[in-house]
Design an enzyme around this catalytic site. Structure first.
Site, PDB file in Angstrom:
ATOM      1  N   ALA A   7     -31.483 -17.966 -57.002  1.00 20.90           N
ATOM      2  CA  ALA A   7     -32.908 -18.066 -57.351  1.00 20.90           C
ATOM      3  C   ALA A   7     -33.583 -16.744 -56.982  1.00 20.90           C
ATOM      4  O   ALA A   7     -34.578 -16.705 -56.268  1.00 20.90           O
ATOM      5  CB  ALA A   7     -33.567 -19.256 -56.658  1.00 20.90           C
ATOM      6  N   LEU A   8     -33.028 -15.664 -57.495  1.00 24.44           N
ATOM      7  CA  LEU A   8     -33.389 -14.329 -57.041  1.00 24.44           C
ATOM      8  C   LEU A   8     -34.794 -13.922 -57.490  1.00 24.44           C
ATOM      9  O   LEU A   8     -35.241 -14.242 -58.581  1.00 24.44           O
ATOM     10  CB  LEU A   8     -32.372 -13.307 -57.566  1.00 24.44           C
ATOM     11  N   HIS A  47     -35.215 -10.089 -53.171  1.00 24.50           N
ATOM     12  CA  HIS A  47     -33.758  -9.920 -53.203  1.00 24.50           C
ATOM     13  C   HIS A  47     -33.377  -8.581 -53.850  1.00 24.50           C
ATOM     14  O   HIS A  47     -32.449  -7.890 -53.398  1.00 24.50           O
ATOM     15  CB  HIS A  47     -33.092 -11.045 -54.000  1.00 24.50           C
ATOM     16  N   LYS A  49     -38.220 -11.317 -43.726  1.00 25.26           N
ATOM     17  CA  LYS A  49     -38.959 -12.580 -43.804  1.00 25.26           C
ATOM     18  C   LYS A  49     -38.282 -13.665 -42.981  1.00 25.26           C
ATOM     19  O   LYS A  49     -38.938 -14.466 -42.334  1.00 25.26           O
ATOM     20  CB  LYS A  49     -39.090 -13.048 -45.258  1.00 25.26           C
ATOM     21  N   ASP A  50     -36.951 -13.684 -42.995  1.00 26.87           N
ATOM     22  CA  ASP A  50     -36.198 -14.655 -42.194  1.00 26.87           C
ATOM     23  C   ASP A  50     -35.893 -14.025 -40.834  1.00 26.87           C
ATOM     24  O   ASP A  50     -34.741 -13.754 -40.496  1.00 26.87           O
ATOM     25  CB  ASP A  50     -34.918 -15.048 -42.921  1.00 26.87           C
ATOM     26  N   MET A  61     -42.498 -13.402 -50.777  1.00 26.02           N
ATOM     27  CA  MET A  61     -41.622 -13.878 -51.838  1.00 26.02           C
ATOM     28  C   MET A  61     -40.524 -14.762 -51.261  1.00 26.02           C
ATOM     29  O   MET A  61     -39.897 -14.436 -50.264  1.00 26.02           O
ATOM     30  CB  MET A  61     -41.028 -12.700 -52.594  1.00 26.02           C
TER      31      MET A  61
END
EC number: 6.3.2.1
Length: 282
Positions: A32-33, A37, A149-150, A184
């Site tokens: 689900a790029l 990414h 983000k992670d 995103m």
């Protein structure tokens, strides 16, 4: 670009590149790029001789079966995007390739996995540790690229690489945001237009908190205000909003410009769980 489904397909290709002293960059994804990414892909292409992107929706890192069932799968679209970026290989295995038998190994990342995401998603980081270890062993990259983000996941993977002596370099790429500031995420596609607008609460809370802290406002006051803001929004449910050390994830009760710190947030918007963070002092 070549699509690879198994480690057996990759091994002779890897050996050929190894003999040519090619540097291999790996971008692990669950598909689900989006543009975030692709930023990782571009960084890998700058820093590596060839880039491998893995696409695997890892079932063992989902502590919520409904979340796993709803996770978007868009392989054809993903392959088009990666081909346009000049990716060399895509590793898109089936579940039985990664898990021929159920994994009994369990990682314990100590305090790193008992707070924030670890607290609200028990077992999540064990699943991350297992699948990332498998990808590193299968692809054998020289560098691996992850998004900021992670943030807590980055901390977990740093610990994994250090404690298990993986011979590779981690590169962390800043969070890529939509023009309005929303981080995103593959989960954003599940938001309807009203929810997408409400999802800006995460970014706006981070921005407001950062501004307030640098103006000298107490962290506890800022935190209470954000909690109150979420409580009056029926479409939103806040899980955490914490000031932490971005390496140990120890919570801070006060802000200091002389100490590493980031703000981390997780919230449901409708039934979609989103996370974000903002570095303050690095």
């Amino acid at each position: 670009m070549k699509l690879i489904r198994t480690g057996a397909e990759w091994n002779p290709l890897w050996l050929n590149h190894l003999q040519k002293n090619h540097q291999i960059g790996l971008v692990p994804t669950m598909g689900a790029l989006h543009e975030g990414h692709l930023q990782l892909v571009r960084k890998s292409k700058q820093r590596s001789d060839l880039t491998v992107v893995s696409i695997f929706v890892n079932p063992t890192q989902f502590n919520n079966s409904e979340d796993f069932a709803k996770y978007p799968v868009t392989l054809e679209d993903d392959l088009e995007k990666l081909s346009s970026e000049g990716v060399d290989y895509v590793f898109a295995p089936e579940v039985r390739e990664i898990y021929p038998t159920p994994t009994k190994l369990r990682f314990d990342f100590g305090d790193l996995e008992r707070v924030l995401e670890g607290k609200f998603r028990p077992g999540h980081f064990n699943g991350v540790g297992v699948v990332v270890s498998k990808l590193f062993h299968i692809i054998k990259p020289h560098r691996a690229f992850f998004g900021q983000k992670d943030l807590q996941q980055v901390g977990i993977i740093r610990r994994l690489v250090s404690d298990l002596s993986f011979d590779l370099e981690l590169e962390i790429v800043p969070t890529h945001r939509e023009p309005n500031g929303l981080a995103m995420s593959s989960r954003n596609v599940r938001l309807n237009p009203v929810e997408r607008e409400k999802a800006l609460m995460l970014f706006k809370s981070l921005e407001s908190a950062k501004s307030g802290l640098f103006q000298g406002k107490p962290w506890t006051e800022i935190q209470k205000q954000v909690v109150a803001d979420f409580e009056v929004e029926p479409l939103a449910k806040l899980e955490y909003f914490d000031l932490v050390n971005p390496e140990t994830f120890e919570a801070h009760s006060e802000f200091s410009k002389n100490r590493k710190s980031s703000i981390c947030i997780a919230a449901y918007i409708g039934d979609v769980r989103l996370i974000d963070n903002m570095p303050l002092v690095s």
